[in-house]
Motif scaffolding. Structure first.
Motif, PDB file in Angstrom:
ATOM      1  N   ILE A  57      -5.853 -38.395  37.850  1.00  0.00           N
ATOM      2  CA  ILE A  57      -5.397 -38.004  39.189  1.00  0.00           C
ATOM      3  C   ILE A  57      -4.276 -36.964  39.121  1.00  0.00           C
ATOM      4  CG2 ILE A  57      -4.305 -38.845  41.304  1.00  0.00           C
ATOM      5  CD1 ILE A  57      -5.851 -41.514  40.797  1.00  0.00           C
ATOM      6  N   LYS A  58      -3.213 -37.271  38.405  1.00  0.00           N
ATOM      7  CA  LYS A  58      -2.094 -36.333  38.340  1.00  0.00           C
ATOM      8  C   LYS A  58      -2.478 -34.996  37.716  1.00  0.00           C
ATOM      9  CE  LYS A  58       1.763 -39.611  38.534  1.00  0.00           C
ATOM     10  NZ  LYS A  58       2.949 -40.162  37.810  1.00  0.00           N
ATOM     11  N   PRO A  59      -3.200 -34.977  36.578  1.00  0.00           N
ATOM     12  CA  PRO A  59      -3.569 -33.677  36.009  1.00  0.00           C
ATOM     13  C   PRO A  59      -4.453 -32.841  36.938  1.00  0.00           C
ATOM     14  CG  PRO A  59      -3.778 -35.397  34.352  1.00  0.00           C
ATOM     15  CD  PRO A  59      -3.531 -36.090  35.661  1.00  0.00           C
ATOM     16  N   ARG A  60      -5.380 -33.476  37.633  1.00  0.00           N
ATOM     17  CA  ARG A  60      -6.278 -32.705  38.479  1.00  0.00           C
ATOM     18  C   ARG A  60      -5.539 -32.191  39.723  1.00  0.00           C
ATOM     19  NH1 ARG A  60     -11.945 -35.859  38.676  1.00  0.00           N
ATOM     20  NH2 ARG A  60     -12.211 -34.486  40.499  1.00  0.00           N
ATOM     21  N   TYR A  61      -4.623 -32.966  40.261  1.00  0.00           N
ATOM     22  CA  TYR A  61      -3.823 -32.441  41.363  1.00  0.00           C
ATOM     23  C   TYR A  61      -2.908 -31.318  40.884  1.00  0.00           C
ATOM     24  CZ  TYR A  61      -5.086 -35.275  45.379  1.00  0.00           C
ATOM     25  OH  TYR A  61      -5.775 -35.813  46.439  1.00  0.00           O
ATOM     26  N   ALA A  62      -2.402 -31.433  39.665  1.00  0.00           N
ATOM     27  CA  ALA A  62      -1.557 -30.364  39.121  1.00  0.00           C
ATOM     28  C   ALA A  62      -2.355 -29.067  39.005  1.00  0.00           C
ATOM     29  CB  ALA A  62      -0.999 -30.782  37.774  1.00  0.00           C
ATOM     30  N   GLU A  63      -3.622 -29.179  38.599  1.00  0.00           N
ATOM     31  CA  GLU A  63      -4.478 -27.998  38.506  1.00  0.00           C
ATOM     32  C   GLU A  63      -4.656 -27.333  39.874  1.00  0.00           C
ATOM     33  OE1 GLU A  63      -8.108 -29.320  36.844  1.00  0.00           O
ATOM     34  OE2 GLU A  63      -7.273 -29.738  34.854  1.00  0.00           O
TER      35      GLU A  63
END
Length: 380
Positions: free
Chosen positions: A370-376
Motif C-alpha cells: 500500500i505505502k509503496p504504491r501510493y508513494a509511486e
C-alpha cells in the motif's frame, strides 16, 4: 496529476482495501441471467443485461433500507448450487482485483443458500473454492489480491450461534470473521448475545451492522453489550457530535463547513469512546445515500468524521445495487467531498489496520504494497 484532486486514472491505480462488501450484492448481471437460465430460476424482473442492471439500481435507489434489501431475493435466488456459488465467488475476486483492491473481506449468509439442499458446510466450501480460484486468476492477470470471508447471520433469524460456530470452524481455511446483517429496527444485536459471547470465548473477530438505519442505541448495543471489533456502517455516530453548538446530524453540510472554518467539535460519550478506542467504521457512501442514511456524498458524515480523525474506511457495500466499485466510491469522495490522494491513502491504511487477519499479514500489506504504491502515485 494533483495530490489535492487526483484524476480517475490515479484513483483506479491506487491500491485499495475493502472491508464491507456483500457477496450477494456484487454479482455481474450477465452471470445472474446465465445462472437463472441454467437452474430454471424464472422470477427475474428483466431478461437482458442492461435492463437487469437498471432494475437493481433503480430499486435500490428507493431511499428505504427495507426496499433496498428486497433486491437480494434475486441474487440469492440464483446462488443455490455449488457451481453457482463458486462462480460468483471467483468473479467477485476477479472484479475487485481488476479495480485495484489488494485485500478484501467478502461477507455472505450461508443460511440463505440452502434452498437447493446444500448444507451450511457445502456453502462455505464452495465459496472458499471460488475465492481461491479467483485469487489464482487475478495473480495470473498481474493483479494479486487476498480475499477472506465473513460469515453473516441474519438478524431476524435464529441461526447466529450456528453460523458463529461455522466461522470458528473455518477460520484457518479462508474465513476471517463473523457478522450480523438485515433490517436493524426491531432486531437489535442483543438478540444474538449467545453468538457474540461464544466468539469472544474463541478469540474470534466479528463486526456488526449498526448505526445505518437505526441510531445511537444500535451502536451502543453493538459495542458495549456485544463487543464488536468493528461497526458496519456506523454512520449515525454523527448523532453524538456537536459542531458550533449545533448537533452535526441536524445539517451535516453546515457542520462540515463550520468544522473546516475552525469551529470546535464536541463529542458525546459514545462518539468519544468510538474515536478514542479506534473502533473502525465501515462506511459506504453511495449505499447510505440510496437507503436514506445520508442525503448526498458531499454531505455524507464520512468527511466530517475523517476530519475529526475517527477511524473511517471506504467501502462499496453492494456493488450491483449501487452500480459502484471502490474506484467509483473514492472518485465520488474526491469530486463531491474534496478528498485528496493523501485522504484516500489514510483511509486505505485505516482499513488494512482493521482487517481480520493476523497483524504481521496486515503490516506486510501496508509496508510492502500500500505505502509503496501510493508513494509511486505521489502520496508518500
Amino acid at each position: 496529476m494533483s495530490l489535492e484532486s487526483p484524476d480517475a486514472d490515479v484513483i483506479t491505480r491506487a491500491p485499495k482495501v475493502l472491508l464491507h462488501d456483500h457477496l450477494d450484492g456484487g454479482l455481474r448481471p450477465a452471470t445472474i441471467l446465465e445462472i437463472a437460465d441454467e437452474t430454471g430460476y424464472a422470477d427475474l424482473p428483466a431478461g437482458d443485461v442492461d435492463g437487469l442492471a437498471r432494475w437493481f439500481r433503480e430499486s435500490a435507489d428507493s431511499g428505504s433500507l427495507e426496499r433496498y434489501l428486497e433486491t437480494f431475493v434475486h441474487t440469492v435466488g440464483v446462488m443455490q448450487t455449488p457451481d453457482a456459488l463458486r462462480r460468483v465467488a471467483r468473479e467477485c475476486v476477479e472484479d475487485l482485483a481488476a479495480d485495484g483492491v489488494v485485500y478484501a473481506e467478502s461477507r455472505y449468509a450461508p443460511e440463505q443458500h440452502l434452498i437447493g439442499g446444500l448444507a451450511l458446510e457445502d456453502v462455505v466450501e464452495a465459496v472458499n473454492a471460488g475465492f481461491r480460484e479467483g485469487e489464482r486468476a487475478a495473480a495470473e492477470a498481474g493483479n494479486p489480491i487476498r480475499v477472506t470471508a465473513l460469515l453473516t447471520a441474519m438478524r431476524h433469524a435464529a441461526k447466529s450461534r450456528e453460523i458463529a460456530e461455522l466461522a470458528v470452524r473455518y477460520r484457518d481455511d479462508g474465513v476471517s470473521g463473523f457478522d450480523i446483517a438485515g433490517a436493524e429496527a426491531g432486531y437489535p444485536p442483543t438478540r444474538h448475545l449467545d453468538a457474540f459471547e461464544y466468539l469472544r470465548r474463541e478469540n474470534a473477530h466479528f463486526t456488526i451492522h449498526a448505526g445505518e438505519a437505526f441510531g445511537l442505541p444500535s451502536i451502543w448495543e453493538a459495542i458495549q453489550w456485544c463487543g464488536a471489533d468493528r461497526l458496519g456502517h456506523g454512520v449515525r455516530i454523527v448523532d453524538d457530535v456537536v459542531i458550533d453548538h449545533r448537533p452535526a446530524s441536524d445539517d451535516p453540510g453546515a457542520a462540515l463547513a463550520a468544522q473546516a472554518a475552525g469551529a470546535e467539535a464536541y463529542l458525546g460519550l459514545l462518539a468519544a469512546y468510538v474515536k478514542d478506542t479506534r473502533i473502525p467504521l465501515e462506511m459506504c457512501p453511495s449505499s447510505n445515500v440510496q437507503t436514506g442514511a445520508a442525503d448526498s456524498v458531499a454531505r455524507h458524515p464520512i468527511t466530517l468524521l475523517k476530519n475529526l480523525r475517527f477511524r473511517v474506511t471506504v467501502n462499496t457495500d453492494n456493488r450491483l445495487m449501487s452500480g459502484t466499485s471502490m474506484s467509483r466510491e473514492m472518485r465520488l469522495l474526491v469530486e463531491e467531498a474534496g478528498w485528496t490522494l493523501r485522504d484516500l491513502r489514510w483511509a486505505t491504511v485505516n482499513a488494512m489496520k482493521s482487517a481480520f487477519i493476523p497483524f504481521d499479514d496486515r503490516l506486510a500489506l501496508i509496508e510492502d504494497v500500500i505505502k509503496p504504491r501510493y508513494a509511486e502515485l505521489g502520496a508518500p
